[in-house]
Enzyme design. Structure first.
Site, PDB file in Angstrom:
ATOM      1  N   CYS A  70       0.883  -1.444   0.205  1.00 23.66           N
ATOM      2  CA  CYS A  70       0.245   0.022   0.511  1.00 23.66           C
ATOM      3  C   CYS A  70       0.811   0.952  -0.101  1.00 23.66           C
ATOM      4  O   CYS A  70       0.600   2.196  -0.628  1.00 23.66           O
ATOM      5  CB  CYS A  70      -1.410   0.543   1.250  1.00 23.66           C
ATOM      6  SG  CYS A  70      -0.458  -0.484   3.054  1.00 23.66           S
ATOM      7  N   HIS A 123      -1.336   0.763   7.512  1.00 30.12           N
ATOM      8  CA  HIS A 123      -2.483   1.007   6.592  1.00 30.12           C
ATOM      9  C   HIS A 123      -2.596   2.075   5.677  1.00 30.12           C
ATOM     10  O   HIS A 123      -2.307   3.022   6.344  1.00 30.12           O
ATOM     11  CB  HIS A 123      -3.719   0.084   5.934  1.00 30.12           C
ATOM     12  CG  HIS A 123      -3.750   0.972   4.973  1.00 30.12           C
ATOM     13  ND1 HIS A 123      -3.497   0.014   3.576  1.00 30.12           N
ATOM     14  CD2 HIS A 123      -5.658   0.869   3.792  1.00 30.12           C
ATOM     15  CE1 HIS A 123      -4.109  -0.153   2.465  1.00 30.12           C
ATOM     16  NE2 HIS A 123      -5.375   0.137   2.882  1.00 30.12           N
TER      17      HIS A 123
END
Lengths: 373, 438
Positions: B87, B380
């Protein structure tokens, strides 16, 4: 009007205004002319109306702004099945598993150096192919494409195809290796021993393609000392098809302990016993694996679990999954291999319950004890 | 005769050729422009506007569907599949592909590959990424080639694990910069001050460091190239936060609530004179003695794209943690108070500038924000990017959704990307380029 014939001061306001207007009109005309020429040219050459947008295209690319949908109007989280081709090994890999695959493929993973060392060590001993390396572990490994479960059976018979694409870094293999680390080194005595071995109990002995020459040991060529040392670390049960000894671990699920005992008695005399502890001569083994192996050995009569060593190693490499898209949590479930206490005759098949599809038990192999006894 | 104007193709062709010849004559008198270095048309080439030929006209007539970029179109936006803890990479790719000037460079196919093999060129891969992301394809792209190339060229980043987006940005810019010059191994002596690759033209700024001797007040100045500005945050154990936040009235129109730190506060702190202390005495060049000194950092040259990095991940001896303090950042930023040239006025206490000072050169607009949710060990990354001038979109790996400006400005902020509003003519740079013919 001829400007040189008049002096401006002699003119009245209306005439001055008219002059100003004319000048203004000239200026406007000049500036418009350039633009007019452009349009004229465009119309004459036919491209004036070219870039009008058609209404269909407008709708196709309209941004969508609704809850639960992305801007293209698609539902979230439907992209599990995307695949890509690894630039290194040219295999088709699931996209969300590409990074871990690439790591191993390039030899950068945690286990890569160990596997590589093992291979080097073993390739000095053996020239045989490693065709049986590519085992069922890979089928359930998410590195492979998602159709893998369905293709599992097909893959089994395509084992030899995997030869050029050795994937020594598959975590499954490495787990199985760790578990069987006992006998990889002591094979130096014999040059007929295989390099590495498949771990899965799902392979049934009844299929001749699975057990080709490289998996077994021709016991005829071994001397008594060699046999003895072999039997301390390996299963040793003689396959009926190949007439060779099984090179798997002492807890190999393909064969029962009864069978193993029988073989030892046959070779080493009635006093031979089944070794209690797996020797760990391989320097590459994890300490954790040894102790886990001990623990699991103690449980071997009940629920022999490869899971501690499996999950142990898997945790170290995979514990950072954070949810979105990285299916690390799915891929490292415990592998349960059941040992068979059943007597002669039901050797194989039930094997490991892989996470996705427990295979139906393979037909029992004809007993080898008939031959021995 | 209708006295209408007529366009004759043959005569026009002749005219074009003659014009080309005339321009070439002009060009040969000026210094040779190395076409490999600059991908702008030299004086010898003229790029005319495209006009359709007859066969093209017919073709276009038969195919009336047109794709036109309007402000309600999805073209230019596309998700990126997460390849396994990637990510951080996806967010940086989204930010880079929506950097207006970089986008213009790649979409007009300005890159000429210098690497021995285009397969290994990261810039070529960027070019292909732009094509993919601007293709209008709604299905997310799988950036596996990019990952592979980055791992090959930036070994310290290789490996399947969560990584820092800022570290990835710097490494990626470095590899892109090297590959622009065809320099795979980074061996050539690249002087960043004279490099004219697109990365340096866009991202490289000059940070000035002034060390002032306390005894004789002699100043020693160095200017270092930088690609980003890393800012300490209040609450970190290494930070020294002398002024209460929000003391000055807002220079940049940030939401001014007492107690909330702003980006301007962080920048002010970054550019304040810092007393180096008696343990760090420096030998002064002018008075030839070891004296205490103060050091001050300011911006000497502003990059076209300024990247601000909040140092949220603390790795000190005492603890490792993430600082989640909310920092307010503005949509428009004026960097004038933080320039080296503004030091004088700052010292006199005139920090505040009227917002409509005629000088627009140092004004920036926010166009991308990278955010991190989670802890130091595991989290994340998502990003907000600006598209179609005033629309914002949230990019969460493969999922792109519309976002409001409020969403963006309320987010925590980890990496902020600002783009200069007015691009000045780099006439000085062009002269330099011309004299470097090799």
């Amino acid at each position: 009007m001829k400007m040189e014939e008049m002096s401006l001061s002699g003119l009245d306001t209306s005439k001055l205004e008219a002059i100003a207007q004319e000048i203004y009109a000239d200026l406007v005309e000049d500036s418009c002319l350039g633009f007019c020429f452009e349009v004229h040219r465009a119309v004459k050459c036919g491209y004036f109306f070219l870039d009008d947008t058609d209404p269909d295209s407008m709708k196709d690319f309209e941004i969508v702004d609704q809850p639960g949908l992305d801007i293209f109007g698609q539902v979230f989280n439907q992209w599990k099945s995307k695949e890509c081709v690894c630039p290194n090994c040219s295999r088709s890999i699931a996209a969300s598993r590409f990074a871990p695959h690439l790591e191993k493929c390039l030899g950068m993973g945690r286990n890569s150096s160990r596997i590589a060392n093992r291979r080097i060590a073993n390739s000095n001993n053996m020239n045989k192919s490693e065709s049986d390396q590519e085992d069922n572990d890979d089928i359930n490994d998410n590195d492979w494409s998602y159709g893998s479960e369905k293709k599992a059976k097909k893959r089994k018979s395509d084992k030899l195809w995997y030869l050029p694409f050795q994937n020594p870094n598959s975590p499954r293999r490495s787990k199985s290796l760790k578990h069987k680390n006992g006998f990889s080194v002591c094979t130096s005595a014999s040059n007929t021993l295989p390099l590495l071995f498949s771990s899965s109990g799902e392979l049934s002995n009844s299929d001749p393609f699975k057990y080709n020459n490289s998996t077994g040991i021709s016991y005829e060529t071994l001397g008594p000392e060699e046999l003895r040392s072999l039997l301390t670390t390996q299963c040793g049960v003689i396959s009926e098809h190949t007439k060779k000894m099984c090179t798997r671990s002492l807890r190999c699920p393909q064969h029962t302990d009864e069978q193993r005992r029988t073989v030892r008695i046959y070779f080493l005399g009635p006093s031979a016993v089944l070794p209690e502890v797996e020797s760990s001569l391989d320097n590459d083994s994890f300490d954790m694996t040894d102790s886990q192996a001990l623990i699991s050995r103690l449980q071997w009569d009940g629920s022999s679990d490869l899971s501690p060593s499996d999950s142990g190693s898997s945790k170290t490499s995979e514990n950072q999954g954070w949810g979105l898209g990285t299916n690390s949590s799915e891929s490292r479930k415990t592998k349960k291999k059941k040992s068979h206490l059943s007597l002669v005759g039901t050797a194989s098949g039930l094997g490991s319950n892989k996470k996705k599809k427990p295979k139906p038990p393979a037909p029992p192999t004809p007993s080898i004890y008939d031959d021995i006894n | 005769m209708c006295k209408d104007y007529v366009y004759d193709k043959d005569i026009e062709q002749i005219a074009k050729e003659e014009q080309g010849e005339a321009l070439k004559l002009q060009a040969s008198t000026s210094t040779e422009v190395s076409h490999q270095q600059c991908s702008m048309p030299g004086l010898g080439e003229k790029y005319p506007t495209w006009e359709t030929t007859k066969p093209e006209l017919e073709l276009l007539g038969h195919n009336p569907r047109r794709r036109r970029i309007t402000s309600s179109f999805t073209i230019g936006l596309r998700g990126l599949i997460n390849l396994g803890n990637t990510c951080f990479m996806n967010c940086i790719v989204q930010a880079l592909t929506h950097t207006p000037i970089l986008r213009d460079f790649f979409l007009s196919d300005r890159h000429r590959c210098e690497m021995p093999s285009p397969e290994l060129c990261l810039v070529c891969e960027m070019s292909s990424l732009f094509r993919e992301l601007y293709s209008g394809n709604p299905s997310p792209h799988v950036p596996y080639k990019l990952l592979h190339l980055v791992w090959i060229h930036a070994r310290h980043l290789a490996g399947y694990r969560q990584q820092d987006a800022h570290e990835f940005l710097i490494a990626a810019l470095d590899v892109l910069h090297r590959h622009c010059k065809g320099d795979d191994a980074g061996k050539a002596a690249n002087n960043p001050n004279h490099c004219n690759c697109i990365i340096d033209q866009i991202f490289t700024g000059g940070m000035q460091s002034d060390v002032t001797c306390q005894a004789c007040h002699g100043v020693s100045t160095t200017i270092d190239p930088c690609w980003d500005i890393s800012l300490d945050l209040p609450g970190s154990c290494t930070s020294f936060w002398p002024m209460s936040p929000g003391r000055e009235s807002s220079v940049n129109g940030e939401s001014h609530i007492p107690g909330i730190t702003t980006l301007t506060d962080c920048l002010r702190r970054f550019t304040r004179p810092e007393h180096l202390g008696s343990s760090a005495k420096i030998k002064c060049g002018s008075c030839q003695s070891y004296q205490e000194s103060t050091k001050q950092l300011t911006m000497n040259k502003l990059p076209v794209v300024a990247c601000f990095h909040f140092k949220r991940f603390e790795h000190s001896a005492k603890q490792r943690r993430k600082i989640t303090t909310y920092i307010s950042f503005p949509l428009e930023l004026d960097m004038t108070p933080f320039m080296a040239s503004s030091k004088e006025s700052r010292m006199n206490g005139q920090l505040q500038l009227p917002t409509n000072s005629g000088n627009d050169e140092n004004k920036y607009s926010l166009f991308a924000v990278v955010n991190h949710q989670g802890t130091l060990e595991s989290g994340h990354y998502t990003s907000f990017i600006r598209h179609h001038k005033d629309q914002w979109f949230k990019c969460d790996d493969a999922v792109i959704t519309k976002a409001s400006i409020k969403d963006v400005l309320d987010s925590e902020g980890y990496l902020l990307f600002y783009h200069k509003q007015v691009l000045e003519h780099e006439s000085e740079k062009v002269k330099e380029m011309n004299t470097q013919a090799y």
